[in-house]
Design a protein around this motif. Structure first.
Motif, PDB file in Angstrom:
ATOM      1  N   CYS A   1       0.853  -1.179   0.000  1.00 32.85           N
ATOM      2  CA  CYS A   1       0.000   0.000   0.000  1.00 32.85           C
ATOM      3  C   CYS A   1       0.894   1.235   0.000  1.00 32.85           C
ATOM      4  O   CYS A   1       1.855   1.305   0.765  1.00 32.85           O
ATOM      5  CB  CYS A   1      -0.897  -0.065   1.220  1.00 32.85           C
ATOM      6  N   PHE A  21      -2.074   1.393  -4.605  1.00 31.78           N
ATOM      7  CA  PHE A  21      -3.007   2.267  -3.908  1.00 31.78           C
ATOM      8  C   PHE A  21      -4.132   1.428  -3.321  1.00 31.78           C
ATOM      9  O   PHE A  21      -4.622   0.491  -3.945  1.00 31.78           O
ATOM     10  CB  PHE A  21      -3.563   3.322  -4.869  1.00 31.78           C
ATOM     11  N   ALA A  22      -4.547   1.805  -2.112  1.00 34.18           N
ATOM     12  CA  ALA A  22      -5.590   1.079  -1.389  1.00 34.18           C
ATOM     13  C   ALA A  22      -6.633   2.089  -0.883  1.00 34.18           C
ATOM     14  O   ALA A  22      -6.658   3.245  -1.311  1.00 34.18           O
ATOM     15  CB  ALA A  22      -4.967   0.289  -0.254  1.00 34.18           C
ATOM     16  N   GLY A  23      -7.449   1.632   0.045  1.00 31.53           N
ATOM     17  CA  GLY A  23      -8.566   2.421   0.570  1.00 31.53           C
ATOM     18  C   GLY A  23      -8.277   3.853   0.974  1.00 31.53           C
ATOM     19  O   GLY A  23      -9.126   4.729   0.763  1.00 31.53           O
ATOM     20  N   ILE A  25      -6.834   6.216  -0.341  1.00 30.77           N
ATOM     21  CA  ILE A  25      -6.957   7.214  -1.408  1.00 30.77           C
ATOM     22  C   ILE A  25      -8.385   7.760  -1.503  1.00 30.77           C
ATOM     23  O   ILE A  25      -8.611   8.830  -2.022  1.00 30.77           O
ATOM     24  CB  ILE A  25      -6.464   6.656  -2.765  1.00 30.77           C
ATOM     25  N   THR A  26      -9.352   7.027  -0.946  1.00 28.86           N
ATOM     26  CA  THR A  26     -10.756   7.460  -0.984  1.00 28.86           C
ATOM     27  C   THR A  26     -11.113   8.382   0.182  1.00 28.86           C
ATOM     28  O   THR A  26     -12.202   8.944   0.196  1.00 28.86           O
ATOM     29  CB  THR A  26     -11.716   6.253  -0.954  1.00 28.86           C
ATOM     30  N   CYS A  37      -0.817  10.030  -6.654  1.00 33.88           N
ATOM     31  CA  CYS A  37      -1.561   9.260  -7.659  1.00 33.88           C
ATOM     32  C   CYS A  37      -1.696  10.039  -8.966  1.00 33.88           C
ATOM     33  O   CYS A  37      -1.606   9.460 -10.042  1.00 33.88           O
ATOM     34  CB  CYS A  37      -2.937   8.893  -7.112  1.00 33.88           C
ATOM     35  N   VAL A  47      -3.373  -1.626  -7.637  1.00 32.42           N
ATOM     36  CA  VAL A  47      -4.414  -1.369  -6.637  1.00 32.42           C
ATOM     37  C   VAL A  47      -4.547  -2.601  -5.762  1.00 32.42           C
ATOM     38  O   VAL A  47      -4.225  -3.714  -6.188  1.00 32.42           O
ATOM     39  CB  VAL A  47      -5.778  -1.016  -7.276  1.00 32.42           C
ATOM     40  N   THR A  49      -6.703  -4.210  -1.907  1.00 25.30           N
ATOM     41  CA  THR A  49      -7.694  -3.989  -0.852  1.00 25.30           C
ATOM     42  C   THR A  49      -7.055  -3.878   0.513  1.00 25.30           C
ATOM     43  O   THR A  49      -7.595  -3.253   1.394  1.00 25.30           O
ATOM     44  CB  THR A  49      -8.722  -5.131  -0.790  1.00 25.30           C
ATOM     45  N   PRO A  56     -11.992   1.323   2.224  1.00 24.40           N
ATOM     46  CA  PRO A  56     -12.272   2.597   1.558  1.00 24.40           C
ATOM     47  C   PRO A  56     -13.605   3.209   1.992  1.00 24.40           C
ATOM     48  O   PRO A  56     -14.482   2.522   2.510  1.00 24.40           O
ATOM     49  CB  PRO A  56     -12.322   2.217   0.068  1.00 24.40           C
ATOM     50  N   THR A  72     -11.607   2.136  -4.710  1.00 25.96           N
ATOM     51  CA  THR A  72     -10.245   2.630  -4.915  1.00 25.96           C
ATOM     52  C   THR A  72     -10.036   2.943  -6.396  1.00 25.96           C
ATOM     53  O   THR A  72      -9.506   4.002  -6.752  1.00 25.96           O
ATOM     54  CB  THR A  72      -9.227   1.579  -4.427  1.00 25.96           C
ATOM     55  N   GLU A  75     -11.858   6.122  -7.453  1.00 24.66           N
ATOM     56  CA  GLU A  75     -11.177   7.338  -7.009  1.00 24.66           C
ATOM     57  C   GLU A  75      -9.953   7.623  -7.874  1.00 24.66           C
ATOM     58  O   GLU A  75      -9.703   8.774  -8.252  1.00 24.66           O
ATOM     59  CB  GLU A  75     -10.777   7.218  -5.538  1.00 24.66           C
TER      60      GLU A  75
END
Length: 108
Positions: A1, A21-23, A25-26, A37, A47, A49, A56, A72, A75
């Motif tokens: 992550c 990228f994971a949660g 970013i939201t 990003c 990406v 989880t 997220p 994710t 976003e």
């Protein structure tokens, strides 16, 4: 992550690492990771989880599930001004390269 540390990311990319990228970013307050990003080379983006953690938005605080990865991706698509399908294709193909997978010649 992806860590929220530009220098660490820069050094990782120099070494040929992929950035995932994971949660987070939201999250509304994740401005730095959104800037990262927006500027990262798409050829090194993944990406994830990070299940069962870092769920997220809108499920923040609950147990994460693989099905939530779409939030994710949505976003990232918004940040990059691309379609969800484009981000899915890019990250899918990057995962094949990153993990040296040769399951199929038909990538999406």
């Amino acid at each position: 992550c992806c860590p929220q540390n530009r220098e660490l990311i820069k050094e990782g990319l120099k070494l040929g690492f992929y950035i995932s990228f994971a949660g987070p970013i939201t999250f509304k307050n994740s401005k730095e990771i959104k800037r990262v990003c927006a500027n990262i080379d798409l050829n090194y983006m993944l990406v994830e989880t990070d299940c069962p953690y870092i769920t997220p938005h809108p499920f923040r605080g609950k147990r994460n599930e693989s099905a939530y990865i779409i939030y994710t991706i949505e976003e990232i698509a918004k940040i990059r001004e691309m379609s969800i399908l484009e981000i899915e294709k890019i990250t899918y193909n990057n995962a094949y390269r990153a993990f040296n997978l040769e399951v199929s010649n038909e990538k999406i």
